[in-house]
Each structure stands twice: as structure tokens, then as C-alpha cells.
Design a protein around this motif. Structure first.
Motif, PDB file in Angstrom:
ATOM      1  N   GLY A 471       0.823  -1.202   0.000  1.00 13.72           N
ATOM      2  CA  GLY A 471       0.000   0.000   0.000  1.00 13.72           C
ATOM      3  C   GLY A 471       0.850   1.240   0.000  1.00 13.72           C
ATOM      4  O   GLY A 471       2.089   1.186   0.038  1.00 13.72           O
ATOM      5  N   THR A 477      -4.829   6.815   5.134  1.00 16.40           N
ATOM      6  CA  THR A 477      -5.526   5.675   4.528  1.00 16.40           C
ATOM      7  C   THR A 477      -5.092   4.356   5.164  1.00 16.40           C
ATOM      8  O   THR A 477      -5.847   3.379   5.148  1.00 16.40           O
ATOM      9  N   TYR A 481      -7.105   0.805   5.234  1.00 12.12           N
ATOM     10  CA  TYR A 481      -6.714  -0.100   4.159  1.00 12.12           C
ATOM     11  C   TYR A 481      -5.967  -1.286   4.760  1.00 12.12           C
ATOM     12  O   TYR A 481      -5.066  -1.107   5.573  1.00 12.12           O
ATOM     13  N   ASP A 483      -3.154  -3.728   4.352  1.00 15.50           N
ATOM     14  CA  ASP A 483      -1.941  -3.818   3.542  1.00 15.50           C
ATOM     15  C   ASP A 483      -0.858  -4.548   4.310  1.00 15.50           C
ATOM     16  O   ASP A 483      -0.954  -4.734   5.531  1.00 15.50           O
ATOM     17  N   ASN A 551      -6.965  -6.454  -5.703  1.00 14.67           N
ATOM     18  CA  ASN A 551      -8.097  -5.552  -5.887  1.00 14.67           C
ATOM     19  C   ASN A 551      -8.823  -5.821  -7.198  1.00 14.67           C
ATOM     20  O   ASN A 551     -10.048  -5.742  -7.260  1.00 14.67           O
ATOM     21  N   LEU A 603     -10.939  -1.721   4.098  1.00 15.25           N
ATOM     22  CA  LEU A 603     -10.885  -1.856   2.643  1.00 15.25           C
ATOM     23  C   LEU A 603      -9.736  -2.788   2.282  1.00 15.25           C
ATOM     24  O   LEU A 603      -8.567  -2.474   2.526  1.00 15.25           O
ATOM     25  N   GLU A 604     -10.072  -3.944   1.719  1.00 16.09           N
ATOM     26  CA  GLU A 604      -9.046  -4.920   1.350  1.00 16.09           C
ATOM     27  C   GLU A 604      -8.162  -4.365   0.232  1.00 16.09           C
ATOM     28  O   GLU A 604      -8.658  -4.003  -0.831  1.00 16.09           O
ATOM     29  N   HIS A 605      -6.849  -4.318   0.476  1.00 17.60           N
ATOM     30  CA  HIS A 605      -5.950  -3.661  -0.467  1.00 17.60           C
ATOM     31  C   HIS A 605      -4.672  -4.445  -0.728  1.00 17.60           C
ATOM     32  O   HIS A 605      -3.967  -4.173  -1.695  1.00 17.60           O
TER      33      HIS A 605
END
Length: 722
Positions: A471, A477, A481, A483, A551, A603-605
Motif C-alpha cells: 500500500g 488511509t 486499508y 496492507d 483488488n 478496505l481490502e488492499h
């Protein structure tokens, strides 16, 4: 697919596809797949298991996502269609055909957003949070709002008459305005006015309340005070509208000064063509025609809204003063290993490689790594890529401090990070003033790789400490996120990172890399080679398995390689948060592939890929990688990206048996993709425990970050029930 346990359940019986499996029908359209993802985001706003204000946040995110989709993706398709380009996408649809399908789906999505808002407003009112309309105001409210208008709003307003002496003004991207038809009270003279709604003021005005919160949309406050703006006039008609403009940047291929060229391009973006205009329903015909003609907008580009325009602003109502309506508080962990070494990042990394899983382990460790490097007299050089970072970035502060202290600092600042170009220009100038070497990489490639290198003198030798991430170096973020951050002093990975920086700063293409693959040189071909190796294992009767998480998956060559693997018997499980152009579960094509999407609190990142290597998964001899790249054409062919092979046994076990296993086992926030490209929420039979991977990660520390007191076993996939 109806199984509730993606990790252990057998594959479903394959579906039939009544189309040529070698033709375009084997792919799902990229844009429609993205819209399907945004529907999943919106459905979280309707999920009763999600706290009320978090549901409002999901609604706001779905609106923000859709705005960006139009300003970039739809704008690009529009340009192709207007130029007469009929070249089909991989799925066979031309730009014009895609625009028609997008318009139909997006309009339904916007109607659904309004219905969701109405339902949320009702629940919010019951919880003491009221979004008012004019009819809800008492006289005391109106008196209060008059003072607010005069003191806090009136000084910022710029009402603009529209007549031959006052041409229609320019409105920027995301510009929001009221169009007014006024009439003089005495002589009946008409006056047409444009009143831009100022973006410098909060969209929702707080009203006095004995308990709870009451808000009035700013545009309603303006309409209540028209007589203060235009004394002697009354409103005969009004409408609100909001613009989205083409925001894609075009650069000259041979830009002599890349920074100056970007500054010019940013100004062009502000004045891009209108790609969509939302207008309040029931607008007076004359005002509607005036606005459309002046902005060169066609009926096809207008979306009439019966409700709130500009839903992205709803995020302003998600405040911390109602913790009962938010996710339970979660404080990211400091890794035990770092605590054992009294905060010394270099000592913790020297002990052994450490993989942190954000946001469950705090991103402050990445900041600490660079701050410590800036202050350490034994550090001689720092090299850093910057794609996106925060406005007052502590990482940039550390780099500046290191440069001012005389250390050799090289910063690769990517100017082409969409919507962060202006911020990155500012950061690059700060770094240059401090004495850092600032480079911008390639004109034709974005540098999306996430690498930080610290060279430290230890005794009579130089030791390289490297951070590889999935990430951005963005502390804000990083709170939401998911990561991965790999910290290592492995000499091979340090040498690889040094060669990548030489490639970025001096165009010195690396001849060999030891533990790293990079795009656009070797990443894509290496992925396909490893997929083909699993085919060889399957044909030899050995276990053949691929697990991957990312993603987006739309690169056609990689998808075709996965199809070949499925047909050879390789068992493939994919966790794809957003866009997926692959069709799973089709007989003769992809019966051994299944795809899921996780949409939840975080949020899967992170990007991960695991190959069984003839031993299945999970297995100690599997090949395990983390990456900055999604499997898209832009990432594999037109960006500088990394694919890092994990050789440390503890880190490998953490990725395979903790992170990937938990993602595959999740049922609480998972959606399963069908052969037709649609997603359905994972079925959880009544009375059955629904495993939530986000909850699991919050409750269990990362394996490689454990200290001397920690156990070495991988935690079992359990967590406290909701």
C-alpha cells in the motif's frame, strides 16, 4: 455457489456457458464489473449488522466512487466514442455499447442511493440525528439561521447574474450551484441568477437542538435567504445542479519539464468537458434549457435527482461524538518484537524478517523506521518511493530532516498518481529545498512500487534495511486499508531494491534480480510461468493449487493462463475485492476456479499470490509472494511494480496460514461470484457461526511480529462472535 466455507468446501458443479469459450464471452466487462463492486459497497449501507453512521459512510463512499468512475473511466470511453473508435474491449463491447450499459446501470444505482438515504434518514432521526428540510424549521431555527447566513455564509457567496453583460460563469469539476429565476416585486422585471454553493463551507449546517443533532443542507439555507441576497426580488423558480468534468490528464510525450507540464495539465483538468450533470427533478423548463445550453450538456448526460444531490458530502455527518453508532473502537497494535527491542526498528529487523498487517499493526512502525533512520548518525543513505501520501506527511518530514542532516536522500515522487498530482508536486519541491535528490521516474510509466531503503554503517560494513509494501506511504488511509509491510535486512532483497532505484533514477535496467520481479520487465511473464508450473504439477498427478488476493483482475493473458490451469485440474481460489474479468465455475473453462469479494469494515488492499509448487496449500514448500500490483494491463505492462518472494519461514506461514486462510474462510462479509459475473452474499445457514476475517485479525497479532513471549503457532481461525 452456495458453500459457506471458501477454504474447505468442494468446488460447485460447473455451469454451462452458451457461447464460444475461446471468444470474448469468456471475459466480464471491466466497467460493468466495477459497477457491480460499487453495488456491493452500497449494499453495506443497507446491512443492519453495520452500525448506523458507518452505513451512512458506505453510502457516501459509493457516491464518491461513482463520481470518480465518471470523471475518469466514463470520460475516457466518451472520448473514444466521440472519435468514432469502435474497437471492442476484451469482452467484445465497443465504447458506445459500454456507455449505454453503464448509463442504464448507473442510473439504477443512483435511484437506489436515494432510497437508501431515505431509509437511513428515518433511522438517524430515531437516533437523534435529523437532516431537516424547510418544513421542519421553527421560527427560532429561522432566526438562528439568518445569523449563521450573515456571519458565516454571506461573505463567501458570489451570486452571478446571467444576461448579455454577465455571461454564464465557469463551474469547476464537482461544482454545485443553484439556478434561480427571480422577479422584481414592483416592476416584475425578471432576473436569472447562478448561485454557486461554496465548497469552502460545510455542506450541512448544524442547528440548535436540546438533544441529538439537527442539520440543514447548505443549499436550503441559501434558498431561505434569497431576499437577503436580492432585496426586492422573489423566487419564481429554482433548481440545483452539480457537474462532473473529464478529469483524465493528457501529457505531451516529450515533456521537457515534467513538473511544469503537470501543473498545466491540472489546469486543463479543471476545465474538462462535462461528462455528467445531476439536476434536481422538476426544474423549470427555461432554467433547465439555459443551464444545459450554456454547459453544452445533452439530455443523455443529465440525471434528474429526486432527493439529495452530492451524496459524497454525507461523510461530513459521520462524527466521533456518537460512538454508539460507529464501529467499536480499535487501536492498532505495536508489534511485540519492536516493544521487546524498546522501539528500535533496526534491532527488531536484525532479529529476523518482520511482516506487519495494517491496520491491525500500526502504520506508525513504517513512520518510525524512517524517523529513526533520519536521526541515526550511522545511517548514510535513504531511498524512498512516494506514490500517495498525506498532506503533512511525517514520512516526507523525516526525509527532509535526513537530507538537511547531510544524509544522501533520494525520493522517487510519482507525479502521475491520479488526483494527487498537485500534492506530489508540492512534496517534491519541499524535498528539493531540503537537499534531497528528487526524481520522477518515467514519462510513460507510473511508478507504483512501494519501496523504502535505509543504508546503515555497522562496524566496518554497510547493512541495507528494506521495506516493501503493498500500500501507499499514507498514514491516513493506512488506518482503514488492509496492507502488508515487509521489513528485512536480507542482503538479496536489499540489492534488488537498490537496482530498482537505479532503474528509476538512471534508466539502468537491472540485468538480474534475486528475489524480486518487476513490471513492466519480468512480473507478468513470471506470473504466467508459475501458473504454467502448477499445470505441470497437475499433469504429473501432484497437488496443484493457487491462492491469490488482489483488488482487480482483468489482464487477459493472465486470465487465459488461469483458465488453462483450471482445465488442467489446478484448484484456484481468488479473493478479488473489486473488478474481476474472469468468469469462474464454467464447465470446460473454469470449473476449478472460484472467486469471492470481501467488503467490510476495512478496505481490502493487499496483493498476495501463493503457488502450491507441487505440495498443495498450505504447505511449507509453497512459493509465496506479496506485491504492489493488481493483475491489470496498466499494472503489469505500464507501471513499475514489485512482486516480492517471501523466503522467511515465519513470514510465509503468516501469509499462507493466517492471512490467506482467514480471507478464504470469511463468510460474514464475503460475496461469491457466479459464472455470469454477478455476486451474491455468502450464505450462512441460520444458527451457523459466520467467520469474520477482520474481527479475527483485530484479535490475533501477526505471527512474525510476535516477541520473545509470543507463541510460534499459527492462531486458529476463530474469533469472538458478533
Amino acid at each position: 455457489m452456495t458453500q459457506t466455507d471458501f477454504l474447505t468446501a468442494p468446488f460447485d458443479a460447473p455451469a454451462e456457458l452458451n457461447a464460444d469459450l475461446r471468444g470474448p464471452a469468456r471475459f466480464v466487462n471491466r466497467e460493468l464489473s466495477w459497477l457491480a463492486f460499487n453495488w456491493r459497497v452500497l449494499e453495506e449501507a443497507e446491512n443492519p449488522k453495520v452500525p448506523l453512521l458507518e452505513r451512512l459512510r458506505f453510502l457516501s463512499i459509493s457516491a464518491t466512487n461513482l463520481d470518480e468512475f465518471y470523471t475518469v473511466r466514463v470520460a475516457g470511453l466518451r472520448e473514444l466514442a466521440q472519435a468514432g473508435n469502435s474497437t471492442p474491449a476484451a469482452d467484445g463491447l465497443t465504447p458506445t455499447e459500454q456507455l449505454e450499459l453503464i448509463d442504464h446501470d448507473a442510473r439504477m444505482l443512483m435511484v437506489r442511493q436515494q432510497k437508501v438515504l431515505e431509509a437511513l434518514r428515518s433511522e438517524m432521526a430515531s437516533a437523534g440525528l435529523v437532516i431537516c428540510g424547510p418544513d421542519d424549521l421553527r421560527q427560532a431555527d429561522r432566526d438562528y439561521l439568518t445569523n449563521v447566513f450573515l456571519d458565516q455564509v454571506f461573505p463567501v457567496l458570489s451570486p452571478l447574474a446571467i444576461d448579455p453583460a454577465h455571461p454564464f460563469p465557469f463551474l469547476p469539476n464537482e461544482g454545485f450551484a443553484l439556478a434561480l429565476q427571480l422577479e422584481h416585486l414592483e416592476n416584475k422585471r425578471p432576473l436569472r441568477v447562478l448561485l454557486p454553493v461554496p465548497q469552502q463551507i460545510d455542506r450541512f449546517v448544524a442547528l440548535p437542538a436540546n438533544k441529538g443533532r439537527r442539520y440543514l443542507p447548505l443549499e436550503q439555507l441559501l434558498l431561505l435567504n434569497i431576499d437577503g441576497l436580492f432585496p426586492g426580488y422573489k423566487i419564481k423558480g429554482s433548481c440545483a445542479f452539480r457537474l462532473l468534468r473529464d478529469s483524465d490528464l493528457e501529457l505531451e510525450e516529450e515533456a521537457e519539464d515534467l513538473v511544469r507540464e503537470f501543473e498545466t495539465a491540472l489546469k486543463r483538468r479543471r476545465r474538462g468537458e462535462v461528462v455528467r450533470m445531476k439536476m434536481s427533478s422538476g426544474a423549470p423548463s427555461a432554467l433547465r434549457k439555459l443551464v444545459m445550453s450554456e454547459l453544452l450538456v445533452t439530455d443523455a448526460e443529465v440525471v434528474e435527482i429526486d432527493g439529495l444531490i452530492g451524496m459524497a458530502d454525507l461523510g461530513q455527518l459521520v462524527t466521533d461524538d456518537r460512538p454508539d453508532l460507529l464501529w467499536p473502537t480499535f487501536t492498532p497494535r505495536v508489534p511485540e518484537r519492536v516493544t521487546d527491542h524498546e522501539g528500535d526498528m533496526f534491532a527488531a529487523i536484525r532479529k529476523k524478517d518482520m511482516l506487519l498487517h495494517h491496520p491491525y499493526e500500526t502504520f506508525d512502525m513504517v513512520v518510525r523506521f524512517l524517523r529513526q533512520a533520519a536521526l541515526d548518525p550511522d545511517v548514510v543513505a535513504i531511498k524512498q518511493t512516494l506514490y500517495r501520501t498525506s498532506k503533512r506527511s511525517p514520512i516526507v518530514e523525516a526525509l527532509c530532516e535526513a537530507a538537511e542532516d547531510g544524509k544522501s536522500v533520494t525520493a522517487l515522487v510519482e507525479l502521475k498518481a491520479r488526483f494527487d498530482e498537485a500534492a506530489n508536486i508540492r512534496q517534491s519541491r519541499r524535498l528539493e529545498r531540503s537537499g534531497a535528490h528528487v526524481v520522477y521516474g518515467f514519462v510513460n510509466y507510473k511508478t507504483h512500487a512501494k519501496i523504502s531503503v535505509v543504508v546503515r554503517r555497522e562496524g566496518d560494513k554497510l547493512v541495507t534495511y528494506t521495506h516493501y509494501g503493498t500500500g501507499n506511504y499514507h498514514p491516513i488511509t493506512a488506518r482503514v486499508y488492509t496492507d502488508l509491510s515487509l521489513f528485512t535486512c536480507d542482503a538479496k532483497l536489499g540489492r534488488d531494491a537498490g537496482k530498482v532505484f537505479n532503474y528509476l533514477s538512471g534508466y539502468a535496467q537491472p540485468d538480474t534480480l534475486e528475489n524480486l520481479k518487476i513490471s513492466p520487465l519480468t512480473l507478468k511473464s513470471s506470473l504466467i510461468e508459475m501458473i504454467d508450473a502448477e499445470i505441470t504439477h497437475a499433469e504429473a498427478g501432484k497437488p496443484a493449487v493457487i491462492w491469490a488476493k488482489m483488488n482487480s483482475l482483468i489482464e487477459s493473458d493472465v486470465i487465459d493462463a488461469l483458465y488453462r490451469a483450471s482445465q488442467a485440474g489446478v484448484q484456484i481460489s481468488l479473493v478479488i475485492r473489486g473488478i474481476c474479468g474472469l468468469r469462474p465455475g464454467i464447465k470446460g473453462l473454469s470449473e476449478n476456479i472460484r472467486v469471492k469479494s470481501i467488503v467490510g469494515r476495512f478496505l481490502e488492499h493487499s496483493r498476495i499470490v501463493c503457488f502450491g509448487n507441487g505440495h498443495g496449500l498450505p504447505a511449507k514448500k509453497a512459493r509465496v509472494f506479496m506485491s504492489s500490483a493488481d493483475w491489470m494491463g496498466r499494472n503489469l505492462n505500464r507501471r513499475v511494480e514489485t512482486l516480492v518472494e517471501i523466503t522467511n519461514n515465519t513470514v510465509r506461514a503468516q501469509i499462507v496460514s493466517q492471512i490467506m486462510a482467514a480471507n478464504l474462510a470469511d463468510t460474514a462479509q464475503s460475496w461469491v461470484m457466479g459464472p455470469d459475473g454477478t455476486f451474491t452474499r455468502a450464505a450462512v445457514p441460520q444458527g451457523t457461526f459466520a467467520f469474520n476475517c477482520h474481527r479475527f485479525f483485530m484479535e490475533n497479532p501477526s505471527l512474525s511480529g510476535r516477541g520473545s513471549a509470543g507463541a510460534s503457532d499459527v492462531p486458529k481461525l476463530t474469533h469472538t462472535e458478533d
